[in-house]
Design a protein around this motif. Structure first.
Motif, PDB file in Angstrom:
ATOM      1  N   ASP A  92       0.956   3.949  -2.892  1.00 13.45           N
ATOM      2  CA  ASP A  92       0.557   5.309  -2.537  1.00 13.45           C
ATOM      3  C   ASP A  92       1.653   6.299  -2.938  1.00 13.45           C
ATOM      4  O   ASP A  92       1.380   7.347  -3.515  1.00 13.45           O
ATOM      5  CB  ASP A  92       0.297   5.367  -1.031  1.00 13.45           C
ATOM      6  CG  ASP A  92      -0.476   6.611  -0.645  1.00 13.45           C
ATOM      7  OD1 ASP A  92      -1.353   7.025  -1.436  1.00 13.45           O
ATOM      8  OD2 ASP A  92      -0.197   7.156   0.433  1.00 13.45           O
TER       9      ASP A  92
ATOM     10  N   PHE B  17       1.794   6.705  -6.672  1.00 12.03           N
ATOM     11  CA  PHE B  17       0.672   7.498  -7.143  1.00 12.03           C
ATOM     12  C   PHE B  17       0.862   8.979  -6.819  1.00 12.03           C
ATOM     13  O   PHE B  17       0.777   9.832  -7.694  1.00 12.03           O
ATOM     14  CB  PHE B  17      -0.621   6.987  -6.524  1.00 12.03           C
ATOM     15  CG  PHE B  17      -1.799   7.801  -6.954  1.00 12.03           C
ATOM     16  CD1 PHE B  17      -2.364   7.595  -8.202  1.00 12.03           C
ATOM     17  CD2 PHE B  17      -2.292   8.804  -6.125  1.00 12.03           C
ATOM     18  CE1 PHE B  17      -3.414   8.388  -8.613  1.00 12.03           C
ATOM     19  CE2 PHE B  17      -3.350   9.597  -6.540  1.00 12.03           C
ATOM     20  CZ  PHE B  17      -3.918   9.384  -7.788  1.00 12.03           C
TER      21      PHE B  17
ATOM     22  N   LYS C  98      -7.221   4.758  -1.478  1.00 17.10           N
ATOM     23  CA  LYS C  98      -6.104   4.029  -0.868  1.00 17.10           C
ATOM     24  C   LYS C  98      -5.724   4.648   0.478  1.00 17.10           C
ATOM     25  O   LYS C  98      -5.417   3.958   1.433  1.00 17.10           O
ATOM     26  CB  LYS C  98      -4.897   4.051  -1.793  1.00 17.10           C
ATOM     27  CG  LYS C  98      -5.104   3.235  -3.045  1.00 17.10           C
ATOM     28  CD  LYS C  98      -3.880   3.359  -3.922  1.00 17.10           C
ATOM     29  CE  LYS C  98      -4.184   2.905  -5.342  1.00 17.10           C
ATOM     30  NZ  LYS C  98      -3.129   3.343  -6.233  1.00 17.10           N
ATOM     31  N   LEU C  99      -5.769   5.950   0.502  1.00 18.44           N
ATOM     32  CA  LEU C  99      -5.418   6.612   1.766  1.00 18.44           C
ATOM     33  C   LEU C  99      -6.408   6.233   2.864  1.00 18.44           C
ATOM     34  O   LEU C  99      -6.028   6.019   4.004  1.00 18.44           O
ATOM     35  CB  LEU C  99      -5.390   8.124   1.584  1.00 18.44           C
ATOM     36  CG  LEU C  99      -4.154   8.626   0.849  1.00 18.44           C
ATOM     37  CD1 LEU C  99      -4.308  10.091   0.491  1.00 18.44           C
ATOM     38  CD2 LEU C  99      -2.907   8.408   1.682  1.00 18.44           C
ATOM     39  N   SER C 100      -7.669   6.115   2.462  1.00 21.67           N
ATOM     40  CA  SER C 100      -8.652   5.686   3.460  1.00 21.67           C
ATOM     41  C   SER C 100      -8.264   4.322   4.005  1.00 21.67           C
ATOM     42  O   SER C 100      -8.377   4.054   5.200  1.00 21.67           O
ATOM     43  CB  SER C 100     -10.056   5.588   2.866  1.00 21.67           C
ATOM     44  OG  SER C 100     -10.265   6.672   2.015  1.00 21.67           O
TER      45      SER C 100
ATOM     46  N   TYR D 297       0.818  -1.196   0.000  1.00 22.69           N
ATOM     47  CA  TYR D 297       0.000   0.000   0.000  1.00 22.69           C
ATOM     48  C   TYR D 297       0.862   1.260   0.000  1.00 22.69           C
ATOM     49  O   TYR D 297       0.633   2.186  -0.773  1.00 22.69           O
ATOM     50  CB  TYR D 297      -0.950   0.009   1.209  1.00 22.69           C
ATOM     51  CG  TYR D 297      -1.557   1.361   1.385  1.00 22.69           C
ATOM     52  CD1 TYR D 297      -2.555   1.783   0.515  1.00 22.69           C
ATOM     53  CD2 TYR D 297      -1.066   2.243   2.338  1.00 22.69           C
ATOM     54  CE1 TYR D 297      -3.062   3.053   0.610  1.00 22.69           C
ATOM     55  CE2 TYR D 297      -1.576   3.513   2.438  1.00 22.69           C
ATOM     56  CZ  TYR D 297      -2.575   3.925   1.572  1.00 22.69           C
ATOM     57  OH  TYR D 297      -3.056   5.185   1.649  1.00 22.69           O
TER      58      TYR D 297
ATOM     59  N   SER E 138      -6.572  11.301  -8.452  1.00 20.54           N
ATOM     60  CA  SER E 138      -6.445  11.751  -7.073  1.00 20.54           C
ATOM     61  C   SER E 138      -7.479  11.071  -6.194  1.00 20.54           C
ATOM     62  O   SER E 138      -7.188  10.628  -5.096  1.00 20.54           O
ATOM     63  CB  SER E 138      -6.636  13.255  -6.985  1.00 20.54           C
ATOM     64  OG  SER E 138      -5.720  13.880  -7.840  1.00 20.54           O
ATOM     65  N   ARG E 139      -8.667  10.948  -6.707  1.00 21.34           N
ATOM     66  CA  ARG E 139      -9.717  10.336  -5.904  1.00 21.34           C
ATOM     67  C   ARG E 139      -9.400   8.871  -5.625  1.00 21.34           C
ATOM     68  O   ARG E 139      -9.633   8.366  -4.539  1.00 21.34           O
ATOM     69  CB  ARG E 139     -11.065  10.498  -6.591  1.00 21.34           C
ATOM     70  CG  ARG E 139     -11.366  11.979  -6.687  1.00 21.34           C
ATOM     71  CD  ARG E 139     -12.764  12.363  -6.582  1.00 21.34           C
ATOM     72  NE  ARG E 139     -13.595  11.615  -5.703  1.00 21.34           N
ATOM     73  CZ  ARG E 139     -14.897  11.541  -5.896  1.00 21.34           C
ATOM     74  NH1 ARG E 139     -15.443  12.106  -6.952  1.00 21.34           N
ATOM     75  NH2 ARG E 139     -15.643  10.901  -5.055  1.00 21.34           N
ATOM     76  N   ARG E 140      -8.811   8.223  -6.654  1.00 21.02           N
ATOM     77  CA  ARG E 140      -8.407   6.840  -6.399  1.00 21.02           C
ATOM     78  C   ARG E 140      -7.399   6.788  -5.265  1.00 21.02           C
ATOM     79  O   ARG E 140      -7.440   5.934  -4.417  1.00 21.02           O
ATOM     80  CB  ARG E 140      -7.790   6.234  -7.660  1.00 21.02           C
ATOM     81  CG  ARG E 140      -8.855   5.812  -8.645  1.00 21.02           C
ATOM     82  CD  ARG E 140      -8.207   5.146  -9.813  1.00 21.02           C
ATOM     83  NE  ARG E 140      -9.173   5.001 -10.889  1.00 21.02           N
ATOM     84  CZ  ARG E 140      -8.811   4.880 -12.155  1.00 21.02           C
ATOM     85  NH1 ARG E 140      -7.552   4.913 -12.489  1.00 21.02           N
ATOM     86  NH2 ARG E 140      -9.739   4.743 -13.066  1.00 21.02           N
ATOM     87  N   SER E 141      -6.500   7.749  -5.297  1.00 22.80           N
ATOM     88  CA  SER E 141      -5.481   7.752  -4.237  1.00 22.80           C
ATOM     89  C   SER E 141      -6.131   7.927  -2.878  1.00 22.80           C
ATOM     90  O   SER E 141      -5.720   7.340  -1.895  1.00 22.80           O
ATOM     91  CB  SER E 141      -4.449   8.840  -4.479  1.00 22.80           C
ATOM     92  OG  SER E 141      -4.921  10.084  -4.004  1.00 22.80           O
ATOM     93  N   PHE E 142      -7.174   8.707  -2.827  1.00 25.37           N
ATOM     94  CA  PHE E 142      -7.851   8.909  -1.529  1.00 25.37           C
ATOM     95  C   PHE E 142      -8.469   7.618  -1.028  1.00 25.37           C
ATOM     96  O   PHE E 142      -8.481   7.354   0.163  1.00 25.37           O
ATOM     97  CB  PHE E 142      -8.916  10.000  -1.646  1.00 25.37           C
ATOM     98  CG  PHE E 142      -8.315  11.338  -1.893  1.00 25.37           C
ATOM     99  CD1 PHE E 142      -8.921  12.235  -2.746  1.00 25.37           C
ATOM    100  CD2 PHE E 142      -7.110  11.707  -1.281  1.00 25.37           C
ATOM    101  CE1 PHE E 142      -8.338  13.471  -2.990  1.00 25.37           C
ATOM    102  CE2 PHE E 142      -6.544  12.929  -1.516  1.00 25.37           C
ATOM    103  CZ  PHE E 142      -7.150  13.815  -2.380  1.00 25.37           C
TER     104      PHE E 142
END
Lengths: 180, 795
Positions: A167, A170, B26-28, A163, B20-24
């Motif tokens: 991340d 990205f 993942k961040l979640s 992850y 960017s939204r996809r990254s969010f």
């Protein structure tokens, strides 16, 4: 850049297993609590110490130079640990929470069309990953995998490095795009 | 990189947003990872908006002091920034030859390694598996203190207060150490069984007063500069740090021209640093050498006859108390007039392996070079007949006239104190005591133990020990003898029903607890420390940092226990910990009005007394014996002790000091099976078992077995080999150090290593107590932990 198919993401199978076993919520929680305690709380030698400085400082101590660097990083973003001075600032959970806070902030900025601050917030995440999480989290995660009893923590141990790498790739690709 | 850039640069704005939204997403997931790793709600720490005061202040320097049970008590200064100790320095005050600095050694200078060790105990725990199985579950402080209060109540009502044992624990020796608050609390709760003696000095503390009436036989160390000859017998201050500045004063004495002789089976760092001559003798044979020295002094008429006539009793048959039959004086024994064995140097050579001529020379030197200081460490008395070396050396000091004079030394226990610091008050209704060495036996069969066995202030105990509190110590499963047998007693939950431990680390003893509490270190709580044996100073221990995690000061949680027992007001008398510090300082000021205020003391961190004259034990008795008799029954120095005579056990408790052949000594037939004598020394890198887990210090002193080259060769052992050390009681593995610094027939290792049995029960930690014996000494009921026969083989 597309999301990988689920079965190619390390750890997801184990994480799913953790919640599809035929055990009560109570049992599940008690197993997780036990695993968590043995891995991260003790008593005795911790098989997977959850603090950055234990991996990266010369003396392998808590509250060492990395702890202070992480604290400074938080401070630049007006954030601190609630338990200031009582627990090290560089706990894995706190470092991930910090990333989450920055992600939330980025999202808010984006909604506000504040592109310049959005860019800064994304860069901060890249820097924090580069300077901190990516420096130690995979070593930590390996120890979690090696020592965890539950498939939940084994799964998390597998998922975490993947992850963080994804991340980083990205976020970094965004930064690189913006700087061209 | 370039390729990446090109492909990205083509992306449209909407694409970017989507990415960017996809990254969010993942961040979640990252948030999930974070909170999940944090476990089911047990992790309450989180990130919050910063407040102004989060750690950008300047470095503050907070004085504290070392107070583990090492022989040093030294100044420490914590340099603190942002609530974290950044580095540690020590005493930087100006010094002079009388009042040297109190500089910390390698142990405390590595304290950050201990304070910030990731293995530190962090949360209260309760045992959930079998005792010793290492299964614990985190509990709240409230559950811990409730359980403790309930257990204390239950055991007192079920078995009586004598069933509660306050274990010897020397992890903190400060005046307000947690264990002293515990004794106070237990005393209010009906009382508890306590102990006399110590693992350090049981025999000399008990035996020395039979000669002089007191164990306070030491001088201030500035007197050593007046000694022409200093004999250090079983005394190793360079490694033990027996008094913060003992090495400083020995160096000054050497500079002033004193000759220094070290008697030790091992060429210690003290011998290496100070000795003009090193005399090795076999362990347990000190009194043979002493007897032969006395023989030389008598037969060559070198002893101080005038001194003996004036101050002693029991030297010869003309000097015996009334009613004692003929043939019991020292002279009769030494010359062999009754037993037919003159205690000649040749006789002693066979026993001790010290050449007869060397003994003669030592006797002549000690009797004629004056003043001379024969200083004993505690090594010689931690033996099967450990009462005899202090008795023997005090008699030698007396018959050479070295008592009460500047540059002399009375030998024996050697402590002195002229600074009066009160203890935390307590009034224990249980007056009975056992020897500190007998606690495991008291768990097993306390109710059978009698005064004869060592019970003091009573005929017998009312109960076996059923509850043990172990506040800051590693005695039970590490520092006590014969670990393998002791563990069987500890494991049995029907015997000692509840064991409470407060600790910094998961020691081998903590493993055998029912509740483990995470304790504070001396950087995290306020107290007062005093010198160990020698020195005229008092140290302040300030709070440098907050206790981490859920570590908690003992006084704090004991107040909670007291409240649950309905004893809080009596326990606290309304005082906080600071209140007790002030209370102790008020007590010091009653005797020493010059002692500074709380505020001044706190700011400086130390108070060093400046006495006009050196302290010389028994100066008053020697200068004016009529006005100042010795505090013995006869008022004299008792070479012959009628009190010992009346115990009527002449073979093991002789009325005059004698060489007694020791079990597991050099003449024990068991030697055929286990041919090597094994003892332990106090390493410079540990204070007992404290600091053993500190990597820096392990680099300075690893666990090694010293073995002489001839013994090693006979066993095919080479330097650095891993070897097995064993006898019938147990087996340990350790690295061999092949050296001529230890005499043939003897092996030794540092004491304090943590017991670490493998699946076969072989201790891989190198803990000496795997092979030591539980066999209390005859008089003191002390610990003979240096009396062991073993065999050594290549692992």
């Amino acid at each position: 850049m597309d999301l990988q198919p689920e079965d190619q993401i390390p750890g997801l199978t184990q994480l799913k297993d953790a919640f599809t076993k035929q055990i009560s919520a109570e049992q599940c929680c008690s197993q997780l609590r036990h695993d968590y305690q043995v891995l991260f709380e003790g008593p005795g030698k911790l098989p997977a110490p959850p603090w950055e400085s234990v991996y990266l400082s010369a003396e392998k101590l808590i509250f060492d130079e990395q702890t202070m660097a992480v604290r400074q990083f938080y401070k630049k973003h007006n954030i601190q640990i609630s338990n200031f001075g009582k627990e090290p600032d560089d706990h894995i959970g706190l470092e991930l929470q910090f990333m989450a806070i920055l992600a939330d902030k980025s999202f808010q900025l984006l909604l506000e069309h504040n592109i310049s601050d959005f860019h800064t917030a994304i860069s901060a995440q890249v820097d924090f990953l580069k300077e901190h999480l990516l420096q130690w989290a995979s070593q930590f995660a390996d120890l979690v995998c090696l020592n965890a009893e539950t498939s939940f923590y084994k799964g998390l141990g597998l998922f975490l490095p993947w992850y963080l790498e994804s991340d980083f790739d990205f976020l970094n690709s965004y930064v690189l795009t913006e700087t061209t | 990189m370039g390729e990446h850039k090109n492909s990205s640069s083509d992306a449209s704005a909407s694409n970017k947003k989507q990415l960017s939204r996809r990254s969010f997403l993942k961040l979640s997931a990252g948030v999930v990872a974070g909170t999940s790793l944090a476990g089911c709600g047990s992790f309450s720490t989180a990130l919050v908006p910063a407040n102004a005061s989060s750690g950008d202040e300047d470095v503050k320097i907070i004085p504290t002091a070392g107070s583990h049970n090492c022989g040093g008590r030294c100044v420490l200064k914590a340099h603190v920034k942002g609530g974290v100790v950044q580095r540690i320095t020590t005493d930087e005050e100006s010094e002079n030859e009388k009042i040297p600095q109190l500089r910390a050694c390698l142990r405390c200078r590595s304290y950050r390694e201990r304070l910030y060790h990731p293995d530190r105990l962090k949360y209260p725990m309760k045992r959930v598996g079998k005792r010793g199985e290492n299964k614990f579950e985190r509990i709240s402080w409230d559950e811990a203190t409730t359980t403790i209060a309930n257990e204390l109540k239950r055991v007192v009502s079920q078995y009586g207060p004598e069933a509660i044992y306050w274990q010897l624990a020397s992890g903190d020796t400060s005046i307000l150490a947690e264990r002293f608050f515990m004794r106070r609390l237990l005393s209010l709760n009906g009382g508890c069984l306590t102990w006399y003696g110590s693992y350090s000095s049981a025999c000399t503390s008990m035996a020395t007063p039979y000669t002089y009436g007191t164990g306070n036989t030491g001088n201030s160390l500035d007197t050593l500069q007046h000694s022409k000859l200093i004999i250090l017998w079983g005394f190793n201050p360079a490694e033990t740090v027996f008094g913060t500045n003992t090495s400083f004063f020995l160096k000054k004495a050497k500079e002033a021209g004193a000759k220094i002789i070290v008697i030790d089976p091992r060429y210690s760092d003290t011998a290496a640093a100070f000795a003009d001559e090193w005399i090795p003798n076999l362990p347990t044979t000190d009194n043979a050498v002493m007897d032969a020295m006395t023989y030389v002094m008598i037969t060559e008429n070198l002893y101080d006859k005038a001194f003996v006539d004036k101050y002693c009793i029991g030297f010869d048959e003309d000097q015996m108390p009334d009613g004692i039959p003929d043939g019991n004086s020292l002279k009769t024994y030494i010359l062999g007039l009754k037993d037919g064995i003159p205690k000649t140097p040749e006789w002693a050579e066979k026993i001790s392996r010290v050449p007869a001529d060397r003994i003669r020379r030592l006797a002549r030197e000690y009797a004629t070079v004056k003043p001379a200081a024969l200083i004993q460490g505690y090594g010689s008395q931690r033996h099967a007949y450990g009462e005899q070396p202090p008795r023997g050396a005090t008699v030698l000091a007396a018959i050479t006239g070295n008592v009460g004079v500047l540059g002399g030394w009375a030998s024996g226990a050697g402590s002195y104190s002229r600074v009066s610091v009160p203890a935390l008050p307590f009034n224990n209704p249980v007056k009975k005591m056992i020897s500190m060495f007998q606690w495991a036996e008291a768990i097993e069969r306390g109710a059978e133990l009698t005064a004869e066995d060592g019970v003091m202030n009573g005929d017998r105990l009312a109960s076996n020990v059923k509850l043990m509190v172990n506040i800051g110590g590693n005695v039970p499963a590490n520092q006590h003898s014969d670990i393998n047998s002791t563990l069987k007693i500890l494991e049995d939950e029907s015997k000692c029903e509840f064991i409470l431990t407060a600790e910094h680390f998961m020691t081998p003893s903590a493993l055998y607890s029912d509740i483990i509490l995470p304790a504070t270190m001396y950087f995290e709580r306020e107290s007062i420390a005093t010198p160990w044996t020698w020195g005229d100073y008092v140290l302040y221990q300030g709070i440098a940092v907050d206790p981490p995690f859920e570590c908690r000061d003992g006084y704090d949680w004991m107040c909670e226990v007291a409240e649950k027992l309905g004893l809080k007001d009596k326990f606290t008398e309304g005082r906080t910990r600071e209140g007790w510090v002030r209370f102790i300082l008020d007590g010091i000021r009653q005797k020493h009005p010059e002692f500074p205020s709380y505020e001044e003391f706190k700011a400086r961190g130390v108070y060093k007394f400046n006495f006009a004259e050196p302290q010389i034990a028994f100066k008053a008795q020697i200068e004016n014996p009529e006005a100042n008799p010795f505090p013995t029954p006869s008022g004299k120095i008792e070479i012959f002790s009628q009190r010992l005579y009346e115990m009527n056990k002449p073979d093991e408790i002789p009325a005059i000091p004698k060489y007694i052949e020791s079990w597991e000594g050099p003449s024990d037939p068991l030697k055929e099976q286990f041919p090597l004598q094994c003892f332990a020394w106090h390493s410079k890198a540990f204070s007992h078992s404290t600091y053993h887990n500190i990597d820096w210090l392990r680099e300075a002193q690893n666990m090694v077995l010293w073995i002489n080259t001839t013994d090693a060769k006979a066993r095919g052992i080479e330097n650095g080999d891993r070897v097995r050390v064993f006898n019938k009681r147990g087996e340990l593995e350790i690295e061999a150090k092949v050296t001529t610094r230890i005499m043939p027939g003897v092996v030794a290792m540092p004491q304090g290593s943590w017991f670490k049995p493998d699946s076969n029960g072989v201790d891989q930690g190198g803990c000496i107590n795997t092979i030591t014996k539980y066999h209390p000494t005859p008089l003191a009921k002390g610990n003979p932990q240096h009396t062991n026969l073993v065999e050594v083989k290549k692992a």
